[in-house]
Design an enzyme around this catalytic site. Structure first.
Site, PDB file in Angstrom:
ATOM      1  N   ASP A  26       0.829  -1.209   0.000  1.00  7.28           N
ATOM      2  CA  ASP A  26       0.000   0.000   0.000  1.00  7.28           C
ATOM      3  C   ASP A  26       0.861   1.255   0.000  1.00  7.28           C
ATOM      4  OD1 ASP A  26      -2.235   1.546   0.049  1.00  7.28           O
ATOM      5  OD2 ASP A  26      -2.889   1.013   2.046  1.00  7.28           O
ATOM      6  N   CYS A 250      -4.220   5.747  -1.711  1.00  3.42           N
ATOM      7  CA  CYS A 250      -4.879   5.066  -2.818  1.00  3.42           C
ATOM      8  C   CYS A 250      -4.756   5.887  -4.103  1.00  3.42           C
ATOM      9  CB  CYS A 250      -6.351   4.814  -2.494  1.00  3.42           C
ATOM     10  SG  CYS A 250      -7.291   4.078  -3.854  1.00  3.42           S
ATOM     11  N   ASN A 259      -0.855   6.163   4.910  1.00  2.65           N
ATOM     12  CA  ASN A 259      -1.391   5.396   6.029  1.00  2.65           C
ATOM     13  C   ASN A 259      -0.862   5.942   7.344  1.00  2.65           C
ATOM     14  OD1 ASN A 259      -1.148   3.707   3.550  1.00  2.65           O
ATOM     15  ND2 ASN A 259      -2.187   2.205   4.799  1.00  2.65           N
TER      16      ASN A 259
END
Length: 326
Positions: A26, A250, A259
């Site tokens: 991610d 994202c 994050n």
């Protein structure tokens, strides 16, 4: 250093939690500059050496969609498996699942959004079409003895629709459960979670999908990521996903930022008397190396300031001029 020696446990907090580092997947997926395979492997192995025992290491997606993940199999081949760390990877379809099995993954993560509009933007599928594909992925995973986890994106809000009904989140969790997926992560895709919303979603899943082993995945877009973790801890959640240095965001959501930072999370947990099994000082060293690898300042705070009791020599700081302060 595992847990601060003078930390005091917070009433209602669990004694131990699992920190899942999703930085290699991610965190790196949206990086426009190519990160060499060897650097990705070094990052993952560094996290494992620091005591992280659950990592999301890559994504078996189309290289056209996410070019940074085109070396997924090569990354898997270079990871040190001797410490017993659980390695997971995102898989969008049956082809990705087959590649993940061949690469030796421990668990696959399937993902869909609680909001229809974000699911269409993120994976170009309706929610129902996504679920149909997951059933095929489960059929591939079962004979290979590979677990399947389920992630629910936009679980706390959607950048296109705004508030997402808690019933929609519960419906996705039920669909996961019905196909045998009980490890379920609630994803805060664009940092729309707040403590009251976190409490509401956790309580709803515990009531309506009690089989779910819930993980929380927050972004720090609006600066309340760790406050949401605090709420999750009070709700008895014991799995949290974070990204080394605060990497991430994202690529299919507007204004998405990183994050919550792994070392900041671990610091807060240790100072609250919660065990993680992670060596914070080693983790900080990994974060600083990651910042060098990326080539820009990352949002993590603890890697800049160090642990609370990291002391400094008085000689390293200039003494105030008495005249200037008088």
């Amino acid at each position: 250093m595992m847990v601060s020696s003078d930390s005091t446990a917070i009433p209602g907090f669990p004694d131990k939690v699992e920190v899942v580092d999703v930085g290699p997947r991610d965190g790196l997926q949206s990086e426009g500059t190519w990160i060499d395979t060897e650097q990705k492997v070094a990052l993952i192995n560094g996290l494992i050496e620091a005591g992280v025992r659950h990592l999301e290491v890559t994504s078996f997606v189309s290289p056209r969609a996410v070019p940074q993940m085109k070396d997924a199999a090569e990354v898997m081949a270079g990871i040190d498996r001797s410490k017993g760390a659980v390695l997971t990877a995102l898989v969008p379809n049956a082809r990705g699942a087959q590649r993940a099995v061949e690469a030796g993954i421990d668990a696959m993560v399937v993902f869909m959004s609680a909001s229809e509009s974000h699911n269409l933007k993120n994976v170009n599928r309706t929610r129902e079409t996504s679920l149909e594909g997951f059933r095929e992925i489960c059929r591939i995973a079962e004979p290979a003895d590979v677990q399947v986890y389920g992630a629910i994106a936009t679980a706390f809000g959607c950048p296109f629709e705004g508030n997402v009904a808690v019933e929609d989140v519960v419906d996705v969790a039920r669909a996961y459960r019905d196909m045998g997926i009980t490890k379920i992560s609630l994803g805060d895709t664009t940092g729309m979670a707040t403590p009251p919303i976190v409490r509401e979603r956790c309580q709803a899943l515990k009531t309506h999908v009690p089989e779910a082993d819930i993980a929380l995945h927050f972004h720090n877009t609006r600066g309340v990521g760790l406050a949401c973790v605090y709420t999750g801890l009070l709700e008895g959640i014991t799995r949290f996903e974070a990204s080394i240095g605060g990497l991430g965001g994202c690529p299919f959501a507007p204004k998405a930022t990183g994050n919550i930072c792994t070392e900041d999370l671990v610091y807060m947990l240790h100072e609250s008397g919660v065990e993680t099994g992670i060596d914070l000082e080693r983790l900080i060293a990994v974060s600083r190396r990651t910042e060098q690898m990326i080539g820009r300042s990352l949002p993590g705070q603890v890697m800049k300031a160090g642990p609370r009791l990291e002391l400094h020599d008085t000689g390293s700081v200039a003494t105030a001029d008495a005249r200037a302060n008088g």
